[in-house]
Design a protein around this motif. Structure first.
Motif, mmCIF file in Angstrom:
data_model
loop_
_atom_site.group_PDB
_atom_site.id
_atom_site.type_symbol
_atom_site.label_atom_id
_atom_site.label_comp_id
_atom_site.label_asym_id
_atom_site.label_seq_id
_atom_site.Cartn_x
_atom_site.Cartn_y
_atom_site.Cartn_z
ATOM 1 N N GLN A 41 -15.331 -34.363 -48.620
ATOM 2 C CA GLN A 41 -14.475 -33.888 -47.532
ATOM 3 C C GLN A 41 -15.242 -33.041 -46.514
ATOM 4 O O GLN A 41 -14.737 -32.757 -45.428
ATOM 5 C CB GLN A 41 -13.304 -33.089 -48.093
ATOM 6 C CG GLN A 41 -13.685 -31.803 -48.789
ATOM 7 C CD GLN A 41 -12.514 -31.167 -49.520
ATOM 8 O OE1 GLN A 41 -11.364 -31.333 -49.138
ATOM 9 N NE2 GLN A 41 -12.815 -30.432 -50.582
ATOM 10 N N TRP A 42 -16.466 -32.633 -46.864
ATOM 11 C CA TRP A 42 -17.279 -31.818 -45.964
ATOM 12 C C TRP A 42 -18.383 -32.622 -45.285
ATOM 13 O O TRP A 42 -19.193 -32.072 -44.546
ATOM 14 C CB TRP A 42 -17.905 -30.656 -46.731
ATOM 15 C CG TRP A 42 -16.888 -29.765 -47.353
ATOM 16 C CD1 TRP A 42 -16.533 -29.716 -48.667
ATOM 17 C CD2 TRP A 42 -16.057 -28.803 -46.691
ATOM 18 N NE1 TRP A 42 -15.550 -28.788 -48.873
ATOM 19 C CE2 TRP A 42 -15.240 -28.208 -47.672
ATOM 20 C CE3 TRP A 42 -15.934 -28.383 -45.363
ATOM 21 C CZ2 TRP A 42 -14.309 -27.219 -47.378
ATOM 22 C CZ3 TRP A 42 -15.014 -27.392 -45.061
ATOM 23 C CH2 TRP A 42 -14.207 -26.828 -46.062
ATOM 24 N N GLY A 43 -18.448 -33.909 -45.554
ATOM 25 C CA GLY A 43 -19.457 -34.735 -44.902
ATOM 26 C C GLY A 43 -20.633 -35.111 -45.770
ATOM 27 O O GLY A 43 -21.519 -35.844 -45.322
ATOM 28 N N GLY A 58 -29.890 -32.765 -49.394
ATOM 29 C CA GLY A 58 -29.726 -31.324 -49.240
ATOM 30 C C GLY A 58 -28.474 -30.979 -48.454
ATOM 31 O O GLY A 58 -27.597 -31.816 -48.229
ATOM 32 N N TYR A 59 -28.432 -29.742 -47.996
ATOM 33 C CA TYR A 59 -27.259 -29.207 -47.312
ATOM 34 C C TYR A 59 -26.976 -30.007 -46.048
ATOM 35 O O TYR A 59 -27.825 -30.092 -45.143
ATOM 36 C CB TYR A 59 -27.509 -27.743 -46.989
ATOM 37 C CG TYR A 59 -26.326 -26.984 -46.458
ATOM 38 C CD1 TYR A 59 -25.076 -27.073 -47.067
ATOM 39 C CD2 TYR A 59 -26.462 -26.141 -45.361
ATOM 40 C CE1 TYR A 59 -23.995 -26.357 -46.591
ATOM 41 C CE2 TYR A 59 -25.385 -25.418 -44.869
ATOM 42 C CZ TYR A 59 -24.161 -25.529 -45.489
ATOM 43 O OH TYR A 59 -23.093 -24.817 -45.006
ATOM 44 N N ARG A 64 -29.144 -31.333 -42.135
ATOM 45 C CA ARG A 64 -29.454 -32.699 -41.689
ATOM 46 C C ARG A 64 -28.811 -32.991 -40.349
ATOM 47 O O ARG A 64 -29.418 -33.607 -39.469
ATOM 48 C CB ARG A 64 -28.991 -33.702 -42.740
ATOM 49 C CG ARG A 64 -29.613 -33.503 -44.105
ATOM 50 C CD ARG A 64 -29.559 -34.770 -44.958
ATOM 51 N NE ARG A 64 -28.227 -35.333 -45.100
ATOM 52 C CZ ARG A 64 -27.347 -34.941 -46.027
ATOM 53 N NH1 ARG A 64 -27.666 -33.967 -46.876
ATOM 54 N NH2 ARG A 64 -26.168 -35.520 -46.116
ATOM 55 N N ALA A 65 -27.575 -32.526 -40.168
ATOM 56 C CA ALA A 65 -26.896 -32.743 -38.890
ATOM 57 C C ALA A 65 -27.618 -32.020 -37.759
ATOM 58 O O ALA A 65 -27.770 -32.554 -36.645
ATOM 59 C CB ALA A 65 -25.442 -32.266 -38.988
ATOM 60 N N PHE A 66 -28.086 -30.800 -38.020
ATOM 61 C CA PHE A 66 -28.837 -30.054 -37.020
ATOM 62 C C PHE A 66 -30.120 -30.802 -36.648
ATOM 63 O O PHE A 66 -30.510 -30.851 -35.476
ATOM 64 C CB PHE A 66 -29.169 -28.661 -37.549
ATOM 65 C CG PHE A 66 -30.086 -27.871 -36.668
ATOM 66 C CD1 PHE A 66 -29.597 -27.217 -35.543
ATOM 67 C CD2 PHE A 66 -31.444 -27.778 -36.956
ATOM 68 C CE1 PHE A 66 -30.453 -26.495 -34.718
ATOM 69 C CE2 PHE A 66 -32.293 -27.053 -36.147
ATOM 70 C CZ PHE A 66 -31.796 -26.409 -35.020
ATOM 71 N N VAL A 98 -38.100 -36.479 -37.132
ATOM 72 C CA VAL A 98 -37.433 -36.058 -38.361
ATOM 73 C C VAL A 98 -37.483 -37.187 -39.381
ATOM 74 O O VAL A 98 -37.099 -38.322 -39.081
ATOM 75 C CB VAL A 98 -35.971 -35.656 -38.087
ATOM 76 C CG1 VAL A 98 -35.272 -35.259 -39.387
ATOM 77 C CG2 VAL A 98 -35.909 -34.522 -37.067
ATOM 78 N N GLY A 99 -37.965 -36.873 -40.573
ATOM 79 C CA GLY A 99 -37.938 -37.820 -41.674
ATOM 80 C C GLY A 99 -37.133 -37.256 -42.824
ATOM 81 O O GLY A 99 -37.059 -36.035 -43.004
#
Length: 370
Positions: free
Chosen positions: A337-339, A103-104, A108-110, A122-123
């Protein structure tokens, strides 16, 4: 408003106040921080007391989006504000949340940077599965179709399984929009989305929202937004509401363009990994064709390497190099390029509302040149 009306009618009339002679169809934005208060009754006398929790322009937009999603709505300053607000309003230390691996990326980073830091477990699970047991899980977040890979989750089946284990189900409806998919009718407890993209579709504002039929969830999200202040401004709310009127027309052209481009790309030997749920050969087609009311205007494919992507974008006259999606103009970007965890030549393309023949000719020429 009634669900007996078609999408175009519902979009045009969503959230509008009752007709009043001499007044506009959609009232202009109300700019206010404080409002006049009743000296005796205070804020109890009016729905407007202070601009952070109260704004009539924002309430009209919430009514409109809520009508389209089939629930009550709260809008936020951005899609990221909406989804992080939902997660923090619902989750507590010791809770477990399942998020999509595909997903976005900022969500996931948050989760790893913030949620784990406050004791939330978190899974991560691929959108297409397989899914683990939901026992002990507080919240399952689905993003379907997933951004940018466009896999699709079976919302109804997963909601039944999650509810059987006592878990809540949230669906990120950004890619589909409420005209393409209505997760609350499929069994989800709450919808979250970025209104920045196809819902408003003019690439000129940031917006997010949460929609639900649960009074408890709505109260929790409303309290979180009031306390943290992540509200959109009245002009953005007015722009968004104005833009809703054309969403049916915009999506129809975007879907038609996406189908034409997907078929073009799938037939080229120099393009691999074409994904669009509307293609009968797509792995997500079986579920999407049952679950979704219309296919999205977004597709993805692989051009092999970053340099070829750059050459393709340079050569195109109609495909702009830009992130985000769902706008009037066809855009594409290289997601690595956005991770995003994607190959270096992976491209997400968002179909605009250009004439289909022009867009197909332009993409063909740009690929040939690249």
């Amino acid at each position: 408003m009634t669900d007996e009306w078609g999408d175009g009618t519902r979009s045009v009339h969503a959230g509008l106040p009752a007709p009043e002679p001499g007044q506009p169809f959609l009232p202009g934005p109300v700019f206010a921080a404080p409002y006049h208060l009743d000296p005796w009754r205070g804020p109890e006398a009016s729905p407007n007391g202070y601009g952070r929790p109260d704004n009539p322009t924002r309430r009209l937009l919430e009514a409109a989006v809520g009508e389209l999603e089939g629930g009550d709505c709260r809008v936020f300053a951005s899609g990221q504000a909406a989804i992080t607000g939902l997660l923090l309003a619902v989750l507590r230390p010791g809770d477990t949340v399942l998020l999509p691996t595909d997903g976005y990326f900022p969500v996931r980073a948050f989760a790893t940077d913030t949620l784990e830091g406050i004791g939330v477990r978190v899974g991560f699970v691929p959108t297409a599965g397989p899914y683990p047991s939901f026992e002990g899980v507080r919240l399952v977040l689905l993003e379907t179709p997933a951004n940018p890979g466009l896999d699709v989750a079976d919302v109804t089946a997963l909601a039944v399984a999650a509810h059987g284990a006592g878990a809540l189900v949230a669906v990120d409806n950004t890619t589909a929009t409420p005209l393409g998919q209505r997760p609350l009718e499929l069994g989800a407890d709450v919808v979250v989305a970025s209104g920045t993209k196809a819902l408003t579709g003019h690439s000129d504002l940031l917006l997010g929202y949460v929609a639900t039929r649960s009074a408890d969830l709505l109260d929790a999200v409303t309290a979180w937004r009031t306390t943290t202040g992540g509200v959109p401004g009245p002009f953005d709310c007015w722009l968004a509401h104005r833009s809703l009127a054309t969403v049916d027309l915009r999506l129809a052209r975007q879907t038609a363009n996406a189908e034409a481009l997907a078929r073009l790309l799938a037939g080229r030997a120099d393009v691999t990994g074409v994904r669009w749920p509307g293609l009968p050969t797509d792995p997500a087609h079986a579920v999407a064709s049952v679950q979704m009311r219309r296919m999205p205007g977004v597709l993805s494919f692989d051009l092999g390497d970053a340099d070829r992507v750059a050459r393709f974008l340079d050569a195109s006259r109609l495909v702009a190099a830009a992130t985000s999606f769902g706008g009037l103009h066809t855009t594409a970007d290289r997601r690595a390029q956005w991770g995003d965890d994607t190959p270096p030549g992976f491209v997400r393309l968002s179909s605009g509302i250009e004439d289909t023949a022009d867009l197909v000719a332009d993409v063909t020429a740009a690929l040939d040149a690249a």
